[in-house]
Design a protein around this motif. Sequence first.
Motif, short mmCIF file in Angstrom:
data_model
loop_
_atom_site.label_atom_id
_atom_site.label_comp_id
_atom_site.label_asym_id
_atom_site.label_seq_id
_atom_site.Cartn_x
_atom_site.Cartn_y
_atom_site.Cartn_z
N ASP A 199 0.98 -1.27 0.06
CA ASP A 199 0.04 0.09 0.09
C ASP A 199 0.79 1.24 -0.06
OD1 ASP A 199 -0.95 2.22 2.18
OD2 ASP A 199 -2.82 1.29 1.07
N PRO A 200 0.58 2.51 -0.78
CA PRO A 200 1.25 3.51 -0.71
C PRO A 200 1.62 4.25 0.43
CG PRO A 200 -0.55 3.66 -2.18
CD PRO A 200 -0.77 2.24 -1.46
N PHE A 201 0.71 3.76 1.55
CA PHE A 201 0.94 4.50 2.96
C PHE A 201 1.63 3.56 3.78
CE2 PHE A 201 -2.39 7.15 0.81
CZ PHE A 201 -1.52 8.20 0.95
N ASP A 202 2.01 2.28 3.10
CA ASP A 202 2.77 1.27 4.00
C ASP A 202 1.79 0.64 4.91
OD1 ASP A 202 4.81 -0.40 4.40
OD2 ASP A 202 5.90 0.77 5.47
N ARG A 203 0.41 0.39 4.58
CA ARG A 203 -0.59 -0.30 5.60
C ARG A 203 -0.74 -1.69 5.66
NH1 ARG A 203 -4.45 4.64 4.19
NH2 ARG A 203 -4.22 3.87 2.43
N GLY A 204 -0.14 -2.30 4.43
CA GLY A 204 -0.12 -3.56 4.24
C GLY A 204 0.18 -4.07 2.70
N LEU A 205 -0.31 -5.20 2.43
CA LEU A 205 -0.27 -5.50 0.82
C LEU A 205 -1.67 -5.37 0.20
CD1 LEU A 205 2.07 -8.58 1.30
CD2 LEU A 205 2.72 -6.14 0.78
N ASP A 206 -1.49 -5.19 -1.08
CA ASP A 206 -2.81 -5.20 -1.76
C ASP A 206 -2.74 -6.05 -2.82
OD1 ASP A 206 -4.01 -2.91 -0.27
OD2 ASP A 206 -3.09 -1.30 -1.48
N PRO A 207 -3.89 -6.45 -3.36
CA PRO A 207 -3.93 -7.32 -4.67
C PRO A 207 -3.98 -6.25 -5.69
CG PRO A 207 -6.13 -6.80 -3.85
CD PRO A 207 -5.31 -6.40 -2.66
N THR A 208 -3.50 -6.79 -7.04
CA THR A 208 -3.47 -6.31 -8.39
C THR A 208 -4.27 -7.08 -9.32
OG1 THR A 208 -2.16 -5.03 -9.86
CG2 THR A 208 -1.42 -7.15 -9.29
N THR A 209 -4.74 -6.34 -10.19
CA THR A 209 -5.47 -6.98 -11.32
C THR A 209 -4.76 -6.82 -12.47
OG1 THR A 209 -7.71 -6.75 -10.03
CG2 THR A 209 -7.84 -7.11 -12.60
#
Length: 176
Positions: A158-168
């Motif tokens: 995440d751009p704010f370093d809050r965790g990992l995001d999925p991508t499509t």
Amino acid sequence: MTAPPFPLDADTGKARLADLTALLHACVEAGASVNFVNPFTRQEAEAYWRGQVLGAVASGLRDLFAVERGGRIVGSVQLDRDMPPNGRHRAAVTKLLVHPDARRQGLATALMDALEARALQQGRTLLTLDTRTGDPAARLYRARGYRAVGEIPGYCRDPFDRGLDPTTILYRQLTG
């Protein structure tokens, strides 16, 4: 008034480096998931343009398009043509950026129009891209005919370093 998108060669990119740096910095600070994590400095943004983009533009491996308003660049997108010999028919769309103050005015659509026209001129009939799942850009891509092939969980920080995001992962086949 916003001028239509235009290609930037490496020399013009260097001359407009301050605008490109400000654009990328503003987008990342606003939460754009474009490979960077906050805190993100202007020096890091400039290093990206100098180190990863302008050399590829100079060598003919990448096209860079920009759009400006009031004399400053407020949007950009890149067409990465650095493909292996069996992939010279395809290219990757990268870093579609629109300044937070200039969004919802058709700039992303205009940039994508310019990029897709250039891709066709160069014989690129398949475009691929990835976007953080759920980002507003996904709606734009789908409206343009890009089709999702899948989602990868935990793909990007995440751009704010809050965790990992999925991508499509998406693609579009172009026809002339």
